[in-house]
Design an enzyme around this catalytic site. Sequence first.
Site, short mmCIF file in Angstrom:
data_model
loop_
_atom_site.label_atom_id
_atom_site.label_comp_id
_atom_site.label_asym_id
_atom_site.label_seq_id
_atom_site.Cartn_x
_atom_site.Cartn_y
_atom_site.Cartn_z
N CYS A 1 -3.09 -5.97 -8.42
CA CYS A 1 -2.05 -5.07 -7.90
C CYS A 1 -0.69 -5.46 -8.46
O CYS A 1 0.33 -4.95 -7.99
CB CYS A 1 -2.03 -5.10 -6.37
SG CYS A 1 -1.70 -6.73 -5.68
N GLN B 1 -7.84 -1.61 0.71
CA GLN B 1 -7.10 -0.88 -0.31
C GLN B 1 -6.35 0.25 0.37
O GLN B 1 -6.80 0.82 1.36
CB GLN B 1 -8.06 -0.34 -1.36
CG GLN B 1 -8.77 -1.41 -2.18
CD GLN B 1 -7.83 -2.23 -3.05
OE1 GLN B 1 -6.69 -1.82 -3.34
NE2 GLN B 1 -8.28 -3.41 -3.45
#
Length: 413
Positions: free
Chosen positions: A369, A249
């Site tokens: 995402c 991330q």
Amino acid sequence: MTERLLISRLGHRGDGVTGTVSEPVYVPYALPGEVVEVEAVRGHPDRRHLLRVEHPSDERIAPICPHFTVCGGCAVQHWRTDFYRTWKRDLVVTALAQAGLTAEVDDLIDAHGEGRRRAVFHARRGTHDILSVGFAALRVHDIVPIDRCPILAPGLAGALDAAWAMAEALRPVGKPLDIQATATDAGLDIDVRGSGPLAAARLADVGRVAETHRLARLTRHGELIVQRAAPTIRMGRATVPLPPGAFLQATESGESALARLVVDHVGAAKNIADLFTGVGPFALRLAERARVTAADSDEPAIAALKRASGAPGLKPIAAQVRDLFRRPFAPQELETHQAVVFDPPRQGAEAQARMLAASRVPLIVAVSCNPATFARDAKLLAAGGYALTRVTPVDQFRYSAHVELVARLERRR
């Protein structure tokens, strides 16, 4: 020729937009309510290049970076924070609405933290053999040479200097390079891509760069060149040995925020599947109180997860290498679990979503995402009997149009 345009709204990529819904015109770095002077972009009839803001918006602020509007990395440094946060949450709300989905959408979580802990620097030789190391310009192939980037975490201090030195050492190779830098607990981990096989002399040169800049590890396309210390990242109770070029991330705060939401949503579930697990940011935390089945197509990532899963206090993690696009978990495999977590790449997980929709798993937690592909997959799950009960947007890509989300879906029929 130049034009004067009135900007009506901000688009999903952070561009100012004018014109009709069917024939919009996009102007990067312009804000709603502004009157701007623009010129055409050759080959793109729906785009304009901003020349001057004739009447600036009251919402406009000074950007934090001198490279803003030249470097293509950030889209909206020039917008007041409250308006920016509303727009970013609305990216999720709009994606859901376009898919015909309704759900409670929480306020945006700011997960920028100290900044981004990984970056890819591009090194290219341009006119007169001048070397540039930096980020790509907006929607073109030019490289903007930079000397600093204010959105990077302190752990990447020195990464840009190392990237320039690496590019200089590999200048004789004559190839464009991508230099991926990751901040780890042991220091900088750098993977160089694009150089092709290196002769002994070149390997010695880049090895000296690694020593001079005290890199934890230097690899070329994942092949080890120099290692001073094993690059690791702490995830919950576990220490993860990172494969070269590993996906993480973007920010440490982002990983923590996403993981906290995932763990909270699965609640008391004791047998959980974590699909598209990567190196295990969710699986390792879930294993603190539940048995976990973890799967991903990335073999080095699964190997790293297996090594990390031996940390004290963790319940068993059954990790396997599996291409979930070509061989998604079937309903009968899923139904042995009380909850399923899935966190696919930007293209979403349509094949796996279809299998989940046909299953009887009581609880699904989706991490995404890309709100558009999430909405597509969530629509499949809704058609299969799942209710989308909560969606939380998470912003770890500050100043960009990228937004993460965590969603909870419960089987209702």
